[in-house]
Structure formats: structure tokens, C-alpha cells
Scaffold this motif. Structure first.
Motif, mmCIF file in Angstrom:
data_model
loop_
_atom_site.group_PDB
_atom_site.id
_atom_site.type_symbol
_atom_site.label_atom_id
_atom_site.label_comp_id
_atom_site.label_asym_id
_atom_site.label_seq_id
_atom_site.Cartn_x
_atom_site.Cartn_y
_atom_site.Cartn_z
ATOM 1 N N GLN A 137 0.835 -1.205 0.000
ATOM 2 C CA GLN A 137 0.000 0.000 0.000
ATOM 3 C C GLN A 137 0.873 1.259 0.000
ATOM 4 O O GLN A 137 1.792 1.387 0.799
ATOM 5 C CB GLN A 137 -0.922 0.014 1.221
ATOM 6 C CG GLN A 137 -1.872 -1.166 1.281
ATOM 7 C CD GLN A 137 -2.825 -1.189 0.099
ATOM 8 O OE1 GLN A 137 -3.399 -0.167 -0.277
ATOM 9 N NE2 GLN A 137 -3.008 -2.369 -0.492
ATOM 10 N N GLU A 138 0.566 2.191 -0.908
ATOM 11 C CA GLU A 138 1.287 3.461 -0.931
ATOM 12 C C GLU A 138 0.619 4.457 0.010
ATOM 13 O O GLU A 138 -0.606 4.487 0.135
ATOM 14 C CB GLU A 138 1.304 4.043 -2.342
ATOM 15 C CG GLU A 138 2.134 3.257 -3.329
ATOM 16 C CD GLU A 138 2.244 3.956 -4.672
ATOM 17 O OE1 GLU A 138 2.066 5.201 -4.711
ATOM 18 O OE2 GLU A 138 2.503 3.276 -5.681
ATOM 19 N N ASN A 139 1.454 5.263 0.675
ATOM 20 C CA ASN A 139 0.968 6.378 1.480
ATOM 21 C C ASN A 139 2.043 7.451 1.486
ATOM 22 O O ASN A 139 3.071 7.324 0.819
ATOM 23 C CB ASN A 139 0.606 5.932 2.904
ATOM 24 C CG ASN A 139 1.773 5.265 3.614
ATOM 25 O OD1 ASN A 139 2.941 5.530 3.316
ATOM 26 N ND2 ASN A 139 1.468 4.390 4.567
ATOM 27 N N SER A 140 1.823 8.516 2.247
ATOM 28 C CA SER A 140 2.755 9.640 2.236
ATOM 29 C C SER A 140 4.140 9.252 2.729
ATOM 30 O O SER A 140 5.157 9.769 2.244
ATOM 31 C CB SER A 140 2.200 10.789 3.090
ATOM 32 O OG SER A 140 1.031 11.327 2.499
ATOM 33 N N TRP A 141 4.218 8.340 3.692
ATOM 34 C CA TRP A 141 5.517 7.915 4.204
ATOM 35 C C TRP A 141 6.291 7.123 3.158
ATOM 36 O O TRP A 141 7.514 7.241 3.040
ATOM 37 C CB TRP A 141 5.351 7.096 5.482
ATOM 38 C CG TRP A 141 4.912 7.921 6.647
ATOM 39 C CD1 TRP A 141 3.682 7.929 7.222
ATOM 40 C CD2 TRP A 141 5.696 8.896 7.346
ATOM 41 N NE1 TRP A 141 3.630 8.842 8.254
ATOM 42 C CE2 TRP A 141 4.861 9.450 8.351
ATOM 43 C CE3 TRP A 141 7.004 9.347 7.237
ATOM 44 C CZ2 TRP A 141 5.309 10.442 9.225
ATOM 45 C CZ3 TRP A 141 7.453 10.335 8.097
ATOM 46 C CH2 TRP A 141 6.607 10.868 9.083
#
Length: 331
Positions: A137-141
Motif C-alpha cells: 500500500q502506498e501512502n505519504s511515508w
């Protein structure tokens, strides 16, 4: 089991890497090249305003009745944009139109691999990091980590090219231009020989510490771009003019915010890359440069050339990301 295998084969993280890796590499290089050509005059002005070698000439020096020099510094933000236009006019008039494109050759030589490396490393890195540390999963971090790795890789690989470009832009006597063939390449080769002769191989890595500090700019830019692009519909929305305008606006806004936050590193980097003066090195390290610039010129000088920088990087980012997204869509 067969269904699971089929699902795995069709998942974005499995099918994306082989095809999109090459497209990211090409899209970043072409986009960076187009943006660099269009905005080259602003890059020359920015570099000169960042350097103390041209500040007296461009800031405005008047001679008083007693013979003393008085420097008039205008702090109004609007004036700085007007000042940028005035400097472009002065360079055009006093040096030649070709002087507005000084350093464009090394820029083009550098920007293609730099943008290619950056987009390639970021695009693939966020997938690897997400799959390894965040269950795919992609996120800001994830975006932040990928951008940081991409920035370090790009800065290390291309620093020598930017040193040559900076030296050319600070030379008021050689009007190198990308289309001038022999004179351009002769100027670049001559600069390379001079750096090797006077400073050795280490001279090509001046400003590298400031470049690493500048990784924060690219990190902020990528994270903001991903977030703003998602808010404006992303690249897989309904399409149309509104979506493209949203993506271009996201790219320009992200670059503007990142530049405003991290701009002082640009000035420090330019000072570190300046040529020797009377055979002596004035700026020897990142923190020494920071202390010396503030002591001699004040903290405001850390934002020298900001207006020219913004006038260059915002349209540059818009062009670059527009081409980047367009190539990915055509793939």
C-alpha cells in the motif's frame, strides 16, 4: 490456487515494474529537457543573484558625493520579479542574447540523466518500499522515503555536471549557447580542464553536501504532488481538460511550496560551486558557508534570486510533469 496466481499476475505491483520502469526513465528525461530549455534565462539570473560575484552589479550600486558606494536593496517582493526582468534585459544588452542561455549545455547534459534517474528511482522505489514495508500500500511515508532515495541517487550521480554549469553561468565573458556548437562545447571542456587543473577531481563535487540538504525539496515536492494529484482526481479519473489542469496545477503548486521552504540550500550550493578567487577558496563547507553568508550579507541573502528561481521552476515543473503523465498514459 489458480485464481490467486491469476490475481498476482494482474496486480499492479507485479506488472508495473517491467513496463513502467522504462517509461518513467524516458518521460522524466524528456520532460526535464523541455522545461530546461524554456526557462534557461531565469536559471542564469537565479545563479547570478545567488552568487556574491554579481550581487554588487545586479542589486544596484550608487556613488555618493563623498565617493562611497551605497547599495540600494529593495525588499518588496514585487520588485524582485521586476528586478529579474531588468537583469535579463541587462544581460541581453551588455553580453549578448546567447548569454541568457549560458550553462544550458551542461544543464541539458545533466537534466536528462538527472530527471531520468529521479523519476526511475522514485517510480520504482515507491513500489519496492510499499511492497516490502507496507503490504503493497502506498501512502505519504512511502512517497517520502522513495523521494529521499531518489534525491540522494540523483544528486550524487550528477553533481559534477551542475558544477560545470554554475561556473559557466558565473563567467561574464563566454556566451556559450546550446546551438553554437564549437564555442559551447569548447567552453564546457575548457571549464572542466580548469577545474581539474586548479582543484582536482574533488572540485567536481563541490556543493554536494548542499545538494544532499536539498533532497528535502524533492521529497516535499513529490509528497505534495502525490497528495494534490489525488485531491484533483489523479491520473485515472474521468479525463478531460479539467483533470490535466489539475495535474499541472498540482505540479506547479508542489514545486512552489517546496522551493519556498528549502530555497536557502540553493544559495549555499551556488556559493560552494563558485570558482576560485585569486587562487583562494572562500567557501569551504556547508556550515562555514552558511555562517559566512549571514555574517557578511545578512540572512536575507539566503533568498537571493528567489524570484527568478520561482519564475523558472514553477513552469519547469508544470511542463515536466505534464510530459511525464502524458507518456505514462500513452504507454
Amino acid at each position: 490456487m489458480a485464481a490467486a496466481a491469476s490475481h498476482s499476475a494482474q496486480s499492479p505491483s507485479k506488472s508495473w515494474l517491467p513496463a513502467k520502469s522504462w517509461h518513467h526513465f524516458v518521460a522524466g528525461g524528456v520532460g526535464g529537457m523541455c522545461g530546461a530549455i524554456v526557462t534557461s534565462p531565469f536559471d542564469v539570473v537565479k545563479t547570478r543573484l545567488q552568487s556574491d560575484m554579481f550581487r554588487a552589479k545586479h542589486v544596484g550600486v550608487t556613488i555618493q558625493a563623498n565617493g562611497a558606494a551605497a547599495v540600494t536593496v529593495r525588499r518588496n517582493l514585487l520588485w524582485h520579479f521586476v528586478e529579474t526582468v531588468h537583469i535579463i534585459r541587462d544581460i541581453y544588452r551588455d553580453e549578448s542574447p546567447r548569454a541568457l542561455f549560458k550553462g544550458l549545455g551542461p544543464t541539458l547534459v545533466g537534466v536528462v540523466p538527472a530527471r531520468s534517474i529521479n523519476f526511475f528511482t522514485y517510480g520504482n522505489g515507491k513500489q519496492v518500499i510499499a511492497n516490502t514495508f507496507n503490504h503493497g500500500q502506498e501512502n505519504s511515508w512511502v512517497h517520502l522515503a522513495a523521494a529521499a532515495v531518489a534525491g540522494v541517487a540523483t544528486g550524487t550521480a550528477t553533481n559534477p555536471i551542475w558544477v560545470v554549469k554554475t561556473r559557466l553561468q558565473l563567467d561574464a565573458h563566454r556566451p556559450e549557447f546550446v546551438g553554437s556548437g564549437k564555442s559551447f562545447f569548447g567552453g564546457s571542456v575548457g571549464t572542466i580542464k580548469q577545474i581539474l587543473r586548479d582543484e582536482g577531481v574533488r572540485g567536481f563535487y563541490k556543493g554536494l553536501s548542499a545538494s544532499y540538504l536539498g533532497v528535502t525539496e524533492g521529497t516535499i515536492q513529490w509528497v505534495l504532488y502525490e497528495r494534490l494529484k489525488k485531491l484533483t482526481g489523479g491520473t485515472k479519473g474521468k479525463g478531460g481538460v479539467q483533470e490535466w489542469v489539475g495535474m499541472i496545477g498540482s505540479a506547479g503548486t508542489a514545486k512552489c511550496v517546496a522551493s519556498l521552504i528549502t530555497y536557502p540550500h540553493e544559495v549555499l550550493r551556488t556559493r560552494l560551486r563558485q570558482p576560485l578567487v585569486d587562487g583562494k577558496v572562500k567557501y569551504t563547507g556547508l556550515w562555514q558557508t552558511l555562517r559566512l553568508v549571514i555574517a557578511e550579507e545578512g540572512a536575507g541573502s539566503l533568498y537571493g534570486g528567489l524570484s527568478a528561481h520561482l519564475m523558472r521552476v514553477i513552469p519547469n515543473a508544470a511542463v515536466m510533469f505534464f510530459i511525464y503523465e502524458a507518456v505514462l498514459r500513452m504507454s
